[in-house]
Design an enzyme around this catalytic site. Structure first.
Site, short mmCIF file in Angstrom:
data_model
loop_
_atom_site.label_atom_id
_atom_site.label_comp_id
_atom_site.label_asym_id
_atom_site.label_seq_id
_atom_site.Cartn_x
_atom_site.Cartn_y
_atom_site.Cartn_z
N ARG A 69 -11.90 -4.39 -9.79
CA ARG A 69 -11.72 -4.32 -8.33
C ARG A 69 -12.82 -5.08 -7.58
O ARG A 69 -13.31 -4.64 -6.55
CB ARG A 69 -11.63 -2.87 -7.86
CG ARG A 69 -10.30 -2.21 -8.23
CD ARG A 69 -10.21 -0.79 -7.70
NE ARG A 69 -11.22 0.06 -8.30
CZ ARG A 69 -11.68 1.18 -7.78
NH1 ARG A 69 -11.20 1.61 -6.62
NH2 ARG A 69 -12.60 1.90 -8.38
N ILE A 87 -1.08 18.77 8.83
CA ILE A 87 -0.19 18.34 7.76
C ILE A 87 -0.75 18.67 6.37
O ILE A 87 -0.04 18.59 5.37
CB ILE A 87 0.12 16.83 7.90
CG1 ILE A 87 0.66 16.54 9.30
CG2 ILE A 87 1.11 16.35 6.86
CD1 ILE A 87 1.88 17.34 9.70
N GLY A 88 -2.01 19.03 6.28
CA GLY A 88 -2.51 19.48 4.98
C GLY A 88 -3.94 19.12 4.69
O GLY A 88 -4.80 19.99 4.56
N GLU A 103 -6.91 20.73 1.13
CA GLU A 103 -6.74 19.86 -0.05
C GLU A 103 -8.03 19.23 -0.59
O GLU A 103 -8.01 18.09 -1.08
CB GLU A 103 -5.70 18.75 0.25
CG GLU A 103 -4.35 19.30 0.71
CD GLU A 103 -3.32 18.21 1.03
OE1 GLU A 103 -3.41 17.10 0.46
OE2 GLU A 103 -2.41 18.48 1.85
N CYS A 136 -6.33 0.41 -3.32
CA CYS A 136 -5.62 0.44 -4.61
C CYS A 136 -5.30 1.88 -4.96
O CYS A 136 -5.97 2.79 -4.51
CB CYS A 136 -6.51 -0.11 -5.71
SG CYS A 136 -7.11 -1.76 -5.38
N CYS A 194 6.41 10.72 6.34
CA CYS A 194 5.49 10.08 7.28
C CYS A 194 5.74 8.60 7.52
O CYS A 194 4.81 7.85 7.67
CB CYS A 194 4.06 10.33 6.89
SG CYS A 194 3.58 9.80 5.28
N GLU A 204 6.14 11.53 11.42
CA GLU A 204 5.30 10.61 12.18
C GLU A 204 6.02 10.24 13.46
O GLU A 204 7.20 9.93 13.45
CB GLU A 204 5.07 9.36 11.34
CG GLU A 204 4.21 8.34 11.99
CD GLU A 204 3.71 7.32 10.98
OE1 GLU A 204 4.37 7.13 9.94
OE2 GLU A 204 2.66 6.74 11.25
N HIS A 207 -3.68 7.45 12.16
CA HIS A 207 -4.03 6.16 11.57
C HIS A 207 -5.03 5.40 12.43
O HIS A 207 -5.42 4.30 12.10
CB HIS A 207 -2.76 5.33 11.33
CG HIS A 207 -1.86 5.98 10.32
ND1 HIS A 207 -0.70 6.63 10.68
CD2 HIS A 207 -1.98 6.12 8.99
CE1 HIS A 207 -0.14 7.14 9.59
NE2 HIS A 207 -0.89 6.84 8.56
#
Ligand code: GLN
Ligand code: ZN
Length: 727
Positions: free
Chosen positions: A20, A403-404, A456, A488, A615, A637, A666
């Protein structure tokens, strides 16, 4: 049997770097830690490594221009100078990254999924007066770079039809305008480019046209004929290979065959060889899959190549962009599984082997458990459940939830890395995660949310976490695949029958619920999404694997209920992504996908409230399927499009709980209380208060705590304001 030697190629290759390197260089450049020259240095090195490696592996025809600093569709926009004025700046690289990522004052261009893959491309804008101007420095520069290494490459370009079909009309264009209206203006610049490449000594050019494997209108097919009749008719051009992938060309095949292009690349993993020999073209036969990680059935592929006749080039079904670099980087895979796998390098070796005519058999895949469909209906229909849930949960109107996920801090990542490396033991790890859960619960109580989440913190990724806890999946150490820009993912490998060895999330959820009197949502990833974001099995239909995951989740749902969890969210953000590219296959897909979701969730008692979350912004197109999921509450969304999804006619027929996002996660921006209040008011016109939820667009894990705290505070006060006015 004597088999003649054939030529070999691949349609494209990973570009992020074996370790990477590109990701690191990009992120350092964005942070101002390295110069543009240093970034370019990394780019040159990566291209050189790719070409030398492909040559070492014995590939005859090397693809060029497959490298990208962000995305190949954005590269195509740059190639033709499709840069909206607001993004223009003195340095090309600045304009490029402004379009891709935005700046402190500009939002980026939209980004969306590349066909049915999890790769995302930047959507170019084309208007009635966009001036197409050739800017071929990258294409020519990379060709020269390879030539200096003694290698002749085949520049890979996005084809004109796909470029136009993937672009969107510039804001302010007349309503009837579509980018395809600009076909001839664009073709003139392609012609200029082809002449330039010819002068440079380029023997072949690859024009990628994956849009041709989708249903295309007569007008679009006419455009295809016109485009390649024109480009093929140019004198003084390199030879043209039109590359299709991700499906069969169908109606586009005879049309292409009538144009004067020299070669057609076809995906023979997803499509058939029907009609290919009659085209009179060189067939670039994609017999090695670029979409999975399995070794090819070489004898079968060899037989197929044989049937195609002599004028065949052996190739991959699509670019190898969608698979990790090499198995050599993996040290922990089970040897039996490893023997069945092939990543990019191994696939190139297969292509070369097939071209040389020497093939070896592949180890047979595993057998599968018989599919026994079961009851996939909740006990009672939605209205009865809704009443039972109101009684049991006693939530206020316009309940506020998230949402979590909560922000994934550097500390949290360090804790997970310490646990993976064995620097801390399980009790230490569990204590750290519990401390994080407690912090998140306290924060939500203090902010006044109505339905809480545990945040989470134990999950690296919403799919990988489940894959690590289910039998039938393997995970890799370095199997990175580009998702977008520098991002990635490491898709898990689904290799056998799936089963749940032990409860997965129940311990964390029970702990979170023990800390508060408010309901804490259990949080699961849905069966379609778990399979969609994994490499799929070669030996059974996807539907079978999805069903098996659903079966495992059904047990998890039962255990969550037994542990006293009253609301369970099962996310399905990839429901749209797995949708087949041809319309004729879509209804069947949606039917089994929805059935699997219901299988996962329908074991819950009536009073248990099932939530789902999707979403993407085009939920409007699959509202009927969302309805079929039979979840009690759906969060989607919506903030970025200012609630446009609610205006779709299908939204008004939606009779269940709905939480259109009122906070665009976002963006780093914090929405004001008034802004949220306005979105709630607009949503109430479509969804009456008893069914309307107030929540962000998606999980909060990429945001910071200060942003999240400020935004959620505004969500809660806007919801309270609305409630007060109802009272
Ligand atoms: N529950 C997940 C989260 O909040 C959902 C993520 C998603 O929709 N992609 O992170
Ligand atoms: Zn989401």
């Amino acid at each position: 049997m004597t088999i003649s030697k054939k030529s070999s190629t691949v349609l494209g290759y990973p570009r992020i770097g074996l370790r990477r390197e590109l990701k690191r260089a990009l992120e350092s450049y964005w942070d101002g830690a390295i110069s543009a020259e240093q970034l370019h240095q990394t780019g040159r090195l990566l291209r050189e490594q790719t070409w030398s490696r492909l040559r070492e592996l014995g590939l005859d025809q090397l693809p060029g221009n497959t490298f990208s600093y962000y995305d190949h569709v954005l590269d195509a926009a740059m190639l033709f100078d499709l840069v909206p004025d607001k993004y223009r700046s003195e340095h090309e690289l600045d304009s490029y990254f402004a379009m891709a990522r935005g700046t402190s004052t500009l939002a980026p261009l939209p980004m969306t999924k590349w066909f049915d893959t999890n790769y995302h491309y930047i959507v170019p804008e084309i208007g009635p007066s966009s001036a197409f101007k050739l800017n071929a420095a990258k294409v020519i520069g990379e060709f020269r770079e390879a030539r200096e290494l003694g290698l002749i490459t085949r520049p890979v370009l996005l084809g004109p039809i796909t470029l136009l079909l993937l672009s969107r009309a510039e804001a302010g264009s007349p309503p009837a305008f579509t980018p395809l209206d600009r076909l001839y203006a664009l073709l003139a610049v392609y012609a200029e480019l082809l002449a330039l490449l010819q002068a440079e000594g380029v023997p072949w050019v690859q024009l990628d046209e994956p849009a041709l494997v989708q249903d295309r209108s007569d007008r679009e097919l006419d455009a295809l004929a016109e485009a390649y009749t024109y480009l093929g008719g140019l004198t003084g051009r390199p030879q043209l290979m039109v590359a299709s992938y991700f499906g069969e060309l169908g109606a586009a095949l005879p049309i292409l065959a009538r144009t004067p292009v020299e070669a057609i690349a076809v995906d023979l993993v997803r499509g058939s060889a029907h009609g290919l020999s009659e085209t009179g073209k060189t067939i670039v036969a994609g017999v090695v899959s670029g979409r999975d990680v399995w070794r090819t059935d070489l004898p079968a592929a060899a037989a197929l190549l044989q049937r195609l006749g002599p004028d065949v080039v052996v190739s991959t079904s699509c670019s190898l962009l969608h698979v990790p670099y090499s198995l050599d980087a993996e040290s922990k895979l089970d040897p039996e599984l490893r023997a069945r796998l092939a990543f990019a390098e191994q696939k190139v070796a297969e292509v070369v082997q097939l071209a040389s005519g020497t093939v070896e058999p592949v180890p047979a895949a595993q057998n599968t458990r018989p599919w026994i469909p079961r009851q996939a209906q909740r006990r009672s229909p939605y209205p009865a459940r809704s009443a039972a849930q109101a009684e049991y949960l006693r939530l206020p109107p316009l309940p506020v939830t998230t949402i979590g996920s909560f922000p994934q801090t550097a500390d949290l990542r360090a804790t997970r890395a310490d646990a993976t490396a064995g620097r801390i033991d399980w009790p230490q790890y569990a204590k750290a995660i519990q401390a994080e859960i407690e912090k998140v619960i306290r924060l939500q109580e203090e902010l006044g949310l109505d339905v809480l989440v545990h945040g989470e913190p134990e999950r690296n990724d919403m799919v990988q976490y489940f894959a690590e806890h289910l039998d039938g999946f393997a995970t890799t150490e370095h199997g990175w695949v580009q998702s977008y820009g520098s991002r990635c993912t490491r898709p898990p490998i689904l290799h056998g029958d799936v089963s749940r060895v032990a409860p997965i999330t129940v311990g964390w959820s029970r702990f979170a619920q023990s800390l508060t009197g408010k309901p804490v949502k259990g949080m699961l990833t849905g069966p379609v999404t778990i399979v969609a974001w994994s490499f799929k099995r070669p030996d059974v239909p996807v539907a079978e694997s999805v069903w098996q995951v659903a079966e495992a989740l059904r047990d998890e749902v039962a255990d969550l209920e037994a542990a006293g969890i009253s609301i369970i969210q099962v996310d399905e953000p990839a429901l749209r992504e797995l949708m087949p590219l041809r319309r004729r296959d879509q209804a069947d897909y949606l039917a089994w996908a929805v059935e699997a979701y219901r299988h996962a969730t329908s074991g819950a008692s009536d009073r248990i409230q099932i939530h789902t979350h999707l979403c993407y912004s085009d939920a409007a197109t699959i509202f009927a399927a969302i309805d079929g999921l039979d979840a009690d509450v759906t969060t989607i969304e919506s903030a970025r499009s200012h609630g446009a999804v609610l205006l779709s006619p299908s939204a008004s027929g939606f009779e269940r709980g709905l939480g259109p996002g009122v906070y665009d996660i976002h963006s780093p921006r914090v929405p004001s209380e008034d802004e949220v209040a306005a979105l709630i008011a607009a949503a109430r016109r479509v969804v009456p208060a008893p069914r309307l939820w107030v929540n962000p667009d998606c999980g909060l894990k990429t945001r910071t705590y200060p942003q999240v705290q400020a935004a959620l505070r505004n969500l809660v006060s806007a919801a309270r304001q609305a409630r007060d006015r109802m009272a």
